[in-house]
Design a protein around this motif. Structure first.
Motif: not given
Length: 577
Positions: A90-99, A101-108
């Protein structure tokens, strides 16, 4: 009375006016994202387990070919509102959807691999590329094998190649990692059969397979002969080959022991046959490139914001600096030279006192050991090697103000010192270089005066005597560097960037191009027909900068900078692998 010319400018032609809002796309996405959080106008719900994420099909479709195909094809997902996924958290899918809609993603470090997998699955190439770039920067001897395999299964060819290359270049360290122990047989063979693994000797390769086999000896020991075939046994030292016969790992392995005996035989053949016949021997006998000694630059100790014991090696073929064992003690104002392919550090100032200690670095064992001390304590002195003997002259002793007049000679084979002569004009911070059967001393300070002469000492046996003649320099030189290449002296005035070439036979000077920057207390050496200048003080601050001069092209060039800033250091060239 109204002002003439006031008011808007009249445009009788009605020129079109174009409105362009550069932030329009971002603003629309921001508003769509707000609608998503409100579940307004959403027409799809992406589900993972019990987690649900309302979305707009059109936003997902334009952001990813995967979602476009899902929502426009004849698949059942195109007709359903709720779409379930099992491949991601769920955490990963949420980050994909956020990206989306925003074009932003924090990678660590915690999410890079998971996000790369998701980026691959949902066809977001920018996410995949960003994760690959991040993982490339994280490559380390402890993780490069895992990253290589991860990149392989996700078809990230560039990252796979980079991780593989990293593992090859750091193989001697990689084999001590836990990841190496977990490799399957085919990947172990892939590495140890590679001609370009970076190992100092073939014994390291044997150590690698021994460690891998012992990790699960019951399951893996049958693979021993197959692995031994990839070890270039005849390249190993004959004494080490004999020791292998008693290795517990080889006991009971008839084929393995037979290979060891055959290697001993081939080892003797390769030593006995003339060089031109070695090419006819089996390819497995030829050494890997990394095990063949080559000329490298070594920089030693010096002053950063403090005295540093660090030692670095520059490999021109790889264009990289490598760390070597630290000097055992913090010392400054020492002299350094190479003789019999060993490094000697002599004298200097340690804990505020002028010392007579001498340290020797064995390039094969890569170890520092203390050898016979100099007859006299000295610092700010110079040294040079002539006919495999080390000559030390000049410098100061005692409280650092009294000049040393004697010239001492060190025999590395007997580990002994003897007196070689007397300095005609004792000085400190000079430089000496060998030329034919003589030593030339240049620069430095006599009393409080800068020197403008080159003194020549003739060698007879292990004794030095002043020749009675001098070369007169065009100007006085305190911060001097002198190098000899192809019978020509290259003299550098560090503080002015000026360099001259002196032909000792014609006794003529030739001006050469200035260095790129002026510096003092740098160090110099010769490698592959070029003059190298490293470190020093630029505007009173230590620097990492290295530059080289090509006497043929008569051109200075910036080289790969050292890992650490340093001045008052040693710099020399010798053969290492």
């Amino acid at each position: 009375m109204a002002r003439r010319g006031s008011g808007p400018i009249y445009d009788p032609l009605g020129t079109p006016y174009f409105l362009y809002n550069q932030n329009y796309g971002i603003e629309i996405l921001t508003k769509l994202n707000a609608l998503r959080h409100e579940a307004t106008f959403t027409d799809a719900i992406l589900c993972v387990g019990h987690e649900e994420f309302p979305c707009h099909k059109n936003v997902l479709s334009v952001s990813s070919p995967y979602f476009r195909a899902m929502f426009t094809s004849e698949l059942k997902e195109s007709r359903e509102t709720r779409i379930c996924f099992n491949e991601v958290s769920p955490w990963t899918l949420k980050r994909i959807i956020d990206y989306a809609y925003s074009g932003r993603l924090e990678i660590n470090q915690d999410n890079a691999q998971e996000m790369l997998s998701a980026g691959n699955l949902f066809e977001y190439p920018d996410i995949v590329e960003a994760c690959c770039s991040f993982l490339k920067r994280q490559l380390h001897s402890s993780n490069c094998l895992g990253i290589e395999y991860f990149a392989h299964i996700h078809s990230c060819q560039k990252l796979e190649n980079e991780a593989h290359e990293y593992a090859l270049e750091n193989f001697s360290i990689v084999i001590d990692s836990d990841e190496f122990l977990d490799l399957p047989l085919d990947r172990v063979i892939q590495y140890i059969s590679n001609d370009h693994i970076d190992v100092r000797n073939e014994e390291t390769v044997y150590h690698a397979i021994r460690r891998w086999l012992n990790y699960d000896s019951d399951e893996r020991k049958p693979f021993l002969p197959q692995l031994l075939e990839q070890v270039r046994l005849p390249i190993m030292g004959l004494q080490n080959l004999r020791l292998l016969e008693s290795d517990q790992l080889l006991q009971g392995c008839h084929k393995g022991l037979q290979m060891i005996k055959e290697a001993q035989k081939n080892h003797q053949i390769s030593n006995e046959r003339p060089e031109h016949r070695r090419s006819s021997l089996p390819a497995i006998i030829h050494p890997r490139p990394s095990t063949v000694a080559k000329e490298v630059i070594i920089v030693i100790s010096g002053i950063n914001s403090y005295i540093t014991p660090s030692v670095e090696m520059y490999d021109t073929q790889k264009d990289r600096w490598f760390i070597l064992p630290d000097l055992p003690r913090l010392v400054s104002w020492f002299s350094v030279c190479t003789v019999a392919n060993s490094i000697l550090i002599m004298g200097g100032i340690c804990d505020g006192h002028v010392v007579d200690t001498v340290w020797k670095f064995d390039v094969v064992l890569r170890q520092w050991t203390e050898v016979a001390r100099m007859p006299e304590r000295r610092a700010r002195h110079a040294c040079a090697v002539l006919h495999d003997k080390v000559y030390v002259c000049g410098g100061v002793k005692g409280d650092g103000n009294q000049l040393v007049e004697s010239i001492d000679c060190y025999d590395i084979y007997n580990n002994s010192w003897s007196k070689a002569g007397q300095s005609e004009n004792p000085r400190k911070q000079a430089r000496i270089v060998p030329y034919k059967n003589s030593l030339l001393e240049i620069g430095g300070i006599q009393g409080e005066a800068k020197v403008n002469t080159i003194d020549t000492y003739i060698c007879t046996g292990d004794k030095l005597k002043h020749s009675g003649e001098q070369y007169l320099l065009p100007s006085r030189i305190e911060f001097a560097q002198i190098l000899v290449l192809n019978g020509i002296f290259y003299i550098i005035w560090e503080d002015t960037k000026k360099m001259l070439a002196l032909d000792p036979l014609k006794r003529t000077f030739q001006p050469l191009p200035d260095m790129n920057c002026s510096r003092i207390h740098c160090a110099t050496t010769v490698l592959n027909g070029k003059l190298y200048v490293s470190g020093g003080l630029i505007d009173s601050k230590p620097t990492r900068l290295v530059e080289s001069f090509d006497p043929v092209l008569k051109r200075w060039k910036k080289e790969r900078s050292m890992s650490e800033k340093r001045a008052y250091h040693g710099c020399l060239t010798l053969q290492m692998c």
